[in-house]
Write a protein that holds these residues in place. Structure first.
Motif, PDB file in Angstrom:
ATOM      1  N   LEU A  66      23.061  -0.362   9.360  1.00 16.56           N
ATOM      2  CA  LEU A  66      21.752   0.188   9.671  1.00 16.56           C
ATOM      3  C   LEU A  66      21.318  -0.170  11.090  1.00 16.56           C
ATOM      4  O   LEU A  66      20.183  -0.521  11.353  1.00 16.56           O
ATOM      5  N   GLN A  97      16.545   4.047  14.523  1.00 16.73           N
ATOM      6  CA  GLN A  97      15.678   3.976  13.345  1.00 16.73           C
ATOM      7  C   GLN A  97      14.260   4.463  13.653  1.00 16.73           C
ATOM      8  O   GLN A  97      13.357   4.264  12.850  1.00 16.73           O
ATOM      9  N   THR A 126       6.220  -1.332   2.853  1.00 10.41           N
ATOM     10  CA  THR A 126       5.186  -2.300   2.489  1.00 10.41           C
ATOM     11  C   THR A 126       4.391  -1.789   1.312  1.00 10.41           C
ATOM     12  O   THR A 126       4.352  -0.584   1.041  1.00 10.41           O
ATOM     13  N   ARG A 127       3.784  -2.719   0.640  1.00 13.98           N
ATOM     14  CA  ARG A 127       2.954  -2.342  -0.504  1.00 13.98           C
ATOM     15  C   ARG A 127       1.800  -3.317  -0.575  1.00 13.98           C
ATOM     16  O   ARG A 127       1.971  -4.514  -0.343  1.00 13.98           O
ATOM     17  N   PHE A 128       0.600  -2.801  -0.843  1.00 15.35           N
ATOM     18  CA  PHE A 128      -0.591  -3.645  -0.940  1.00 15.35           C
ATOM     19  C   PHE A 128      -1.316  -3.278  -2.222  1.00 15.35           C
ATOM     20  O   PHE A 128      -1.593  -2.115  -2.469  1.00 15.35           O
ATOM     21  N   SER A 172      15.614  -6.662   0.497  1.00 21.57           N
ATOM     22  CA  SER A 172      15.887  -5.282   0.136  1.00 21.57           C
ATOM     23  C   SER A 172      14.996  -4.958  -1.046  1.00 21.57           C
ATOM     24  O   SER A 172      14.575  -5.860  -1.766  1.00 21.57           O
ATOM     25  N   MET A 185       2.696   1.605   0.314  1.00 22.30           N
ATOM     26  CA  MET A 185       2.097   1.855  -1.002  1.00 22.30           C
ATOM     27  C   MET A 185       0.817   1.049  -1.081  1.00 22.30           C
ATOM     28  O   MET A 185       0.811  -0.144  -0.782  1.00 22.30           O
ATOM     29  N   LYS A 186      -0.239   1.717  -1.435  1.00 23.28           N
ATOM     30  CA  LYS A 186      -1.509   1.007  -1.511  1.00 23.28           C
ATOM     31  C   LYS A 186      -2.196   1.433  -2.791  1.00 23.28           C
ATOM     32  O   LYS A 186      -2.316   2.606  -3.088  1.00 23.28           O
ATOM     33  N   PRO A 196      21.608  -6.470   8.507  1.00 27.22           N
ATOM     34  CA  PRO A 196      21.207  -5.556   9.590  1.00 27.22           C
ATOM     35  C   PRO A 196      22.116  -5.645  10.806  1.00 27.22           C
ATOM     36  O   PRO A 196      22.270  -4.652  11.536  1.00 27.22           O
ATOM     37  N   PRO A 249       8.721   4.343   7.071  1.00 22.50           N
ATOM     38  CA  PRO A 249       8.736   3.675   5.778  1.00 22.50           C
ATOM     39  C   PRO A 249       7.446   3.897   5.000  1.00 22.50           C
ATOM     40  O   PRO A 249       6.375   4.088   5.583  1.00 22.50           O
ATOM     41  N   ALA A 250       7.591   3.873   3.682  1.00 18.00           N
ATOM     42  CA  ALA A 250       6.451   4.130   2.801  1.00 18.00           C
ATOM     43  C   ALA A 250       5.514   2.935   2.799  1.00 18.00           C
ATOM     44  O   ALA A 250       5.955   1.793   2.840  1.00 18.00           O
ATOM     45  N   ARG A 261       9.630  -5.892  -7.618  1.00 18.77           N
ATOM     46  CA  ARG A 261       8.827  -4.745  -8.002  1.00 18.77           C
ATOM     47  C   ARG A 261       8.102  -4.997  -9.332  1.00 18.77           C
ATOM     48  O   ARG A 261       6.908  -4.778  -9.466  1.00 18.77           O
ATOM     49  N   ARG A 318      12.679  -5.026   3.420  1.00 16.37           N
ATOM     50  CA  ARG A 318      13.433  -4.457   4.525  1.00 16.37           C
ATOM     51  C   ARG A 318      14.233  -3.261   4.032  1.00 16.37           C
ATOM     52  O   ARG A 318      14.951  -3.352   3.032  1.00 16.37           O
ATOM     53  N   ILE A 319      14.065  -2.118   4.723  1.00 14.80           N
ATOM     54  CA  ILE A 319      14.858  -0.953   4.345  1.00 14.80           C
ATOM     55  C   ILE A 319      15.796  -0.543   5.469  1.00 14.80           C
ATOM     56  O   ILE A 319      16.738   0.202   5.263  1.00 14.80           O
ATOM     57  N   ALA A 320      15.535  -1.012   6.656  1.00 19.24           N
ATOM     58  CA  ALA A 320      16.442  -0.751   7.780  1.00 19.24           C
ATOM     59  C   ALA A 320      16.327  -1.935   8.730  1.00 19.24           C
ATOM     60  O   ALA A 320      15.559  -2.862   8.469  1.00 19.24           O
ATOM     61  N   GLY A 321      17.076  -1.896   9.815  1.00 22.82           N
ATOM     62  CA  GLY A 321      17.130  -3.040  10.712  1.00 22.82           C
ATOM     63  C   GLY A 321      15.766  -3.590  11.082  1.00 22.82           C
ATOM     64  O   GLY A 321      15.519  -4.787  10.959  1.00 22.82           O
ATOM     65  N   THR A 322      14.884  -2.696  11.494  1.00 30.47           N
ATOM     66  CA  THR A 322      13.567  -3.180  11.906  1.00 30.47           C
ATOM     67  C   THR A 322      12.454  -2.500  11.119  1.00 30.47           C
ATOM     68  O   THR A 322      11.299  -2.575  11.502  1.00 30.47           O
ATOM     69  N   GLN A 323      12.829  -1.862  10.071  1.00 31.42           N
ATOM     70  CA  GLN A 323      11.832  -1.099   9.322  1.00 31.42           C
ATOM     71  C   GLN A 323      11.601  -1.733   7.955  1.00 31.42           C
ATOM     72  O   GLN A 323      12.532  -2.152   7.285  1.00 31.42           O
ATOM     73  N   TYR A 324      10.324  -1.789   7.561  1.00 28.15           N
ATOM     74  CA  TYR A 324       9.968  -2.402   6.284  1.00 28.15           C
ATOM     75  C   TYR A 324       9.135  -1.433   5.466  1.00 28.15           C
ATOM     76  O   TYR A 324       8.226  -0.791   6.007  1.00 28.15           O
TER      77      TYR A 324
END
Lengths: 700, 461
Positions: A572, A576, B209-211, B177, A584-585, A568, A581-582, B183, B201-207
């Motif tokens: 990137l 931003q 998430t998945r639950f 990443s 998923m649940k 980072p 961001p997605a 996955r 992490r997908i960007a500097g401060t962005q994530y």
């Protein structure tokens, strides 16, 4: 008097014989008991054998009456050694004897048999005690160390009360070519799609008889005029089990196993998947395949596709051939062969033929074999210089030489008629020499011994074996005086040079060797003045050399890509804020499929001899029984026994072996699984206190 | 073997007695017949009793180990151990030593319902370690059987095991990443009902998430409160900031948690003291290592391509690998209560010491075994530790109720695992016991002598 005494004596003898026979019978029973304890039911045969042997032996040598008299005399002194007199005719007795008879016959009547008279019986009773004790020990030891039986014997079918006789006629389907058969057992093992006809004779006229199948179909049997005999038929298409219902009476479960008909099997032993027929070889393909089927092979054909031309002008033709063998007899297995002449199919160099075999069995199930490719290589392509300019050249002049040899061989064959025999032979021989030189040059790459190696004193091509005797007599070369290396060279036999041997990797060496073999063969034919036969070998050598040239090209395999973690601080780092961001649940409805079976196994392990009492356990058992029933419909041979056993357990009518059978069936239902699970020992205060003190000690 | 010896002695005695009685009876001189017969019977009976007691009088040895200095060695276990309580689907490992004193090979089979699950051969005259393994098929209590087969002779050793119900492990993924490895693993766990949270992490401060199987949580910062909700953290070493790393390490040091670092080109598998190898690859090189960190554990994985196994269709291997790794990482997380009992091979009509550990709330002050109430004694120093004494009357699995909780304890029959059991209660002082046994043995000499003397004098009269 004599008569009375004689009667008593005879009676004694009779009693003696009976006692002895009784003793033998008792002994035989003791032996049989021990035998049974040792080997089970067949052990009883030992008792029968004992009985026969001793009884026959005894009956063969029955004591006669005089022996009896002697015995009495020995046992009873009061008979005064005169018991033998009773055996005589009263008329023959003299006065003294008849007086003696009168005297002792009164005594004889009063005599009681001594204890020793019953000795055989006592003996055999002791034997009984011993045998009983021994069998008890054997039996009790066996019960202690008797593990659960691993194999469950197929239980004999229990007859259905009210059924006098059952005849089941199985008509195998036509494709099997089998005959109609009939049986009296309800358990069925029939061919796929067989027709089964039941005929059940009831003892008393019944109101209705039906068969209940596991796929919940019901077959109502049709009664005869007096409703004593019931018949019905059904096509069996899939396995399962069934019950017989006689009025309201339900029988046990019977297996309905199906023998499936597998498609035929083709195993091709010739040709190889990729075959190329070198120029000069007869263009023949021999096809050999072994074809097998469960019942019968109806048809087998070779399907061929011929591709001719190259580039964009490729043309395809299709053709079909039958095997040489006739399949009219519908064999179950056959080794089929066929020779195809490619020339008669109109194939030219450069053409390819694709072959596969299609086999059909009597049930019209077809199997296709793999495709086999036979190539007639185009020799013209070998001469093309395409790719030569850019490729890494190993030794181009050698290729040209091999090519040259081929061209000259072909020219020689062309000119054969115009040349004389002697000239022809000498030119053929010269070509052979050329081929040899070429081979030797390649041999050097392999580290092979060069025949021109060494000093002048060595003749090229001389035999290795004459080293020892020759060298001793040779005068040493003056110029080489003091040259130790040269002297050593004379005696040393230099086979392979270490440096030569490391030029190529093993794969290339292997191919080089194959090339050299072909060159050998070509040379042989040339030296035999048969240039025509040398040609295929020459071509093959050339082809192998060309492959070799292709191989030496470096090949870099494509590698998989893997994203590296983003950095980072370098990337990137723009704005931003707009990135959303997605998230998923998702929740999964998870149910362990085997949990019910496993819990039921635990119940079966612990509740011996009684059906589970509480509702929860009963529900578990029902669920396990349902799973076993489904499995039994699929594979009755494997699971039907377990299903019946579990059924009896839930009904509370279980036999001793039912628990084992049911557990085995349920065990086989379990699929192998693994799951991450935490341990079972909690950390207590003791561990916590220990850990805290440890930290304190560490920080101090 | 003791039983065989007893039978042998009794059988020989019976034959001897029958023979002697017969001889006495047949003697021409019929005086004092009854007394003679009686004396003979007494003599033979004492002789047999002597023989039997001699064999039983083996010196005791503590715990689950049998004594090796025996007079007449019989084949049998010298020691044996297995975990009597297992997590769901965990393998059962029976370990021990078997001493084969005979001249033939003895085969050990671990069986269930007569089905052989594992086996080992013990060569003749060898004292070898035994290691048998299988996955118990039941859920709850059950008994497997260990068979020692010599020729046609079989000795059965019951192996009781309790399999605990399935538990969930909550896993937190922290990924640098988005990647296939995480996955696939998250999918696999989620499909098995495990709570899974993932931060990629997908960007500097962005994530992203998945639950799965749990409610969404803020995952942007790693805090002790967040980590409390998870048993295992799977992290890319590069995806953590320095503060996050120290927070994670502190969390696993003070809790029974696991931290698994995914394979990374920058991190090689650690080696040295304190590092255990959990798994090895096919070439014998360590593939997963585990290091103790305070109360928790830190794992380093050597392979981040396990998803390829799944793509190749080898789901069994994939499942086994991750079950082993995550079970080791999770430790004993989430377990509150357990029971242990001593002696290991508890028998009927013998004292069994039950020991309970309860870190949760206290349900009741006594245990109920069937109809018997067993009062619990709380340990003076560790107040989460309770003990009770129990004299079980029946063999097999017993259910012990503690308020709403249930525990299970197994009691062996008298003849089972006899070689690993002390001959007398272990708490009896050793000297007095030995004296007692000797007296018992010599006791039988007296009637034997008396009977023999009578028979001898009677003949002289």
């Amino acid at each position: 008097m004599v008569k009375r005494g004689y009667d008593i004596l005879t009676a004694w003898r009779k009693r003696w014989i009976i006692l002895r026979i009784a003793a033998i019978v008792i002994q035989a029973m003791a032996v049989a008991l021990t035998g049974c304890a040792l080997w089970g039911k067949p052990g009883a045969l030992a008792g029968i054998a004992y009985l026969l042997v001793f009884l026959v032996n005894f009956l063969r040598r029955l004591p006669d009456k005089s022996e009896m008299a002697t015995w009495l005399n020995q046992q009873f002194p009061e008979l005064e050694d005169s018991a033998g007199l009773f055996l005589k005719d009263s008329a023959e007795l003299n006065l003294l004897e008849s007086l003696q008879v009168q005297k002792i016959s009164a005594r004889l009547a009063l005599l009681n048999p001594p204890l020793s008279f019953y000795k055989p019986v006592w003996n055999s009773l002791v034997m009984w005690l011993l045998a009983g004790g021994l069998s008890y020990i054997i039996y009790s030891r066996e019960t202690i160390a008797r593990p659960e039986k691993a194999t469950v014997k197929p239980q004999a079918e229990k007859p259905i009360p009210g059924v006098k006789r059952t005849t089941i006629t199985v008509t195998p389907p036509a494709y099997t070519g089998k005959h109609v058969r009939s049986q009296h057992n309800f358990n069925l093992l029939v061919e796929d799609s067989a027709e089964v006809q039941w005929r059940i004779d009831a003892k008393t006229p019944a109101r209705s008889v039906s068969l209940l199948f596991s796929d919940s179909t019901v077959l109502r049997l049709q009664p005869s005029a007096d409703s004593a005999s019931w018949t019905g038929a059904k096509h069996i298409l899939h396995p399962g089990f069934y019950q017989v219902q006689l009025d309201t009476l339900l029988s046990g479960y019977y297996q309905l196993q199906v023998i499936p008909d597998h498609p035929p099997l083709v195993k091709v032993s010739s040709p190889q998947p990729n075959t190329s027929i070198d120029f000069g070889r007869p263009p023949l393909v021999r096809i050999q395949a072994s074809l097998t089927d469960d019942y019968a092979i109806k048809n087998a054909r070779i399907a061929a596709t011929i591709a001719s031309g190259s580039g964009e002008g490729v043309k395809f033709r299709e053709a079909q051939f039958n095997f040489d063998q006739s399949l009219a007899g519908r064999p179950a297995a056959i080794t089929a062969t066929k020779s195809l002449n490619l020339a008669s199919l109109g194939m030219k160099p450069g053409d390819e033929i694709y072959l596969h075999i299609a086999v059909t069995d009597s049930r019209n199930q077809q199997t296709l074999s793999d495709v086999f490719i036979v190539t007639l290589p185009d020799t013209a392509a070998l001469f093309s210089m395409d790719g030569m300019a850019t490729a890494l050249n190993i030794k181009p002049e050698y290729f040209r030489s091999q090519r040259q040899i081929i061209i000259e061989t072909e020219a020689l064959i062309r000119d054969k008629d115009s040349l004389g025999v002697a000239k022809f032979n000498s030119r053929s021989n010269e070509l052979g020499t050329d081929q040899k030189l070429l081979r030797l040059r390649y041999g050097k790459f392999l580290g092979e011994e060069s025949e021109t190696y060494g000093s002048d004193s060595h003749e090229a091509g001389h035999d290795h074996d004459d080293h020892g005797d020759d060298h001793g007599h040779e005068p040493p070369d003056k110029t080489a005086f003091g040259d130790a290396q040269q002297i050593m060279d004379q005696f040393a036999h230099k086979h392979d040079n270490a440096e030569d041997a490391t030029f190529f990797d093993p794969e290339i060496k292997k191919q080089l060797k194959a090339t050299l073999t072909e060159m050998w063969k070509a040379e042989l034919q040339l030296r035999l003045y048969k240039p025509q036969e040398a040609l295929p070998y020459e071509y093959k050598a050339l082809r192998l050399l060309k492959d070799l040239q292709q191989k030496s090209r470096a090949f870099v395999a494509k590698t998989g890509t893997k994203t590296t973690p983003l950095k980072p601080e370098k990337r990137l780092s723009g704005e931003q804020d707009k990135i959303n961001p997605a998230i998923m649940k998702q929740a999964f409805d998870y149910n362990d499929p085997d949990a019910a079976i496993r819990a039921a196994l635990s119940l079966l392990d612990n509740h011996r001899g009684a059906p589970p009492a509480d509702a929860n356990a009963a529900a578990l058992m029902r669920s396990a029984l349902g799973k076993l029933t489904t499995a039994a419909a699929r594979e009755p041979g494997k699971y039907l026994g377990a299903m019946e056993a579990l059924h009896r357990i839930t009904q509370g009518t279980a036999a001793a072996g039912d628990y084992t059978t049911a557990r085995q069936g349920l065990f086989h239902l379990l699929a192998p699984r693994s799951l991450p699970q935490p341990g079972v020992r909690p950390h207590g205060k003791l561990e916590e206190a220990y850990f805290k003190n440890l930290k304190k000690a560490g920080s101090r | 073997m003791i039983q065989q010896w007893t039978y042998l002695v009794v059988a020989a005695g019976a034959i001897l007695l029958a023979f002697l009685l017969w001889q006495e009876y047949r003697r021409a001189d019929k005086r004092r017949l009854l007394a003679r017969l009686l004396a003979t019977a007494v003599a033979v009976a004492s002789l047999v009793a002597l023989g039997i007691h001699r064999q039983k009088a083996t010196p005791p040895s503590p715990g689950n180990k049998s004594d090796t200095g025996r007079l007449k060695p019989a084949p049998g276990f010298v020691s044996a151990y297995w975990e009597k309580t297992l997590p769901y689907l965990a393998p059962l490992q029976v370990k021990g030593r078997y001493h084969n004193t005979t001249g033939t090979t003895i085969r050990l089979y671990l069986t269930y319902a007569g089905l052989r699950l594992d086996s080992q051969a013990i060569p003749a005259r060898q004292d070898t370690t035994v290691a048998l393994q299988t996955q118990p098929p039941f859920l709850g209590t059950g008994v497997l059987q260990l068979l020692a087969v010599r020729g046609g002779d079989t000795v059965v050793y019951p192996v009781p095991v309790e399999v605990m119900p399935e538990k969930r492990i909550a896993v937190l993924f922290i990924a640098g990443s988005p990647g296939f490895e995480n996955r696939f693993l998250a999918d696999w766990l989620a499909a098995r009902g495990m709570p899974v949270a993932m931060r990629s992490r997908i960007a500097g401060t962005q994530y992203a998430t998945r639950f799965n199987n749990m409610d969404p949580l803020p995952l942007h910062t790693v805090t002790p409160q967040l980590l409390e909700k998870f048993d295992v953290v799977l992290a890319d070493p590069g995806a953590l900031t320095a503060t996050e790393k120290s927070c994670l390490l502190a969390a696993i040091r003070n809790n029974d948690k696991g931290l698994a670092y995914l394979a990374d080109s920058a991190h090689t598998l650690p080696a040295g003291s304190g590092v255990e190898v959990l798994l090895k690859d096919s070439t014998g090189k360590p593939a997963v290592t585990i290091t103790r960190q305070g109360m928790g554990r830190q794992l380093q994985l050597g392979n981040s391509n396990t998803f390829a196994w799944k793509l190749m269709g080898d789901t069994t291997q994939y499942g086994r690998y991750w079950a082993t790794v995550l079970s080791a990482a999770a430790g004993n997380a989430g377990t509150m209560r357990s029971i242990q009992w001593s002696p290991d091979f508890a028998t009927t009509h013998d004292a069994v010491n039950l020991s309970l550990k309860n870190t949760g709330n206290l349900p009741d002050s006594f245990l109920v075994a069937g109809t018997v109430r067993l009062p619990l004694a709380q340990d003076a120093l560790a107040d989460d530790h309770y003990t009770a004494n129990w004299w079980p009357a029946d063999s097999g699995w017993h259910t012990l109720r503690w308020g709403t909780e249930t525990f299970h304890a197994y009691v062996f029959g008298p003849g089972e695992w006899a070689e690993l059991r002390p001959a007398a209660p272990a708490d009896m002082p050793q000297t007095s016991r030995q004296q007692g046994e000797e007296r018992l043995v010599w006791y039988w000499i007296l009637p034997l002598l008396a009977a023999c003397i009578f028979l001898w004098i009677e003949k002289k009269l």
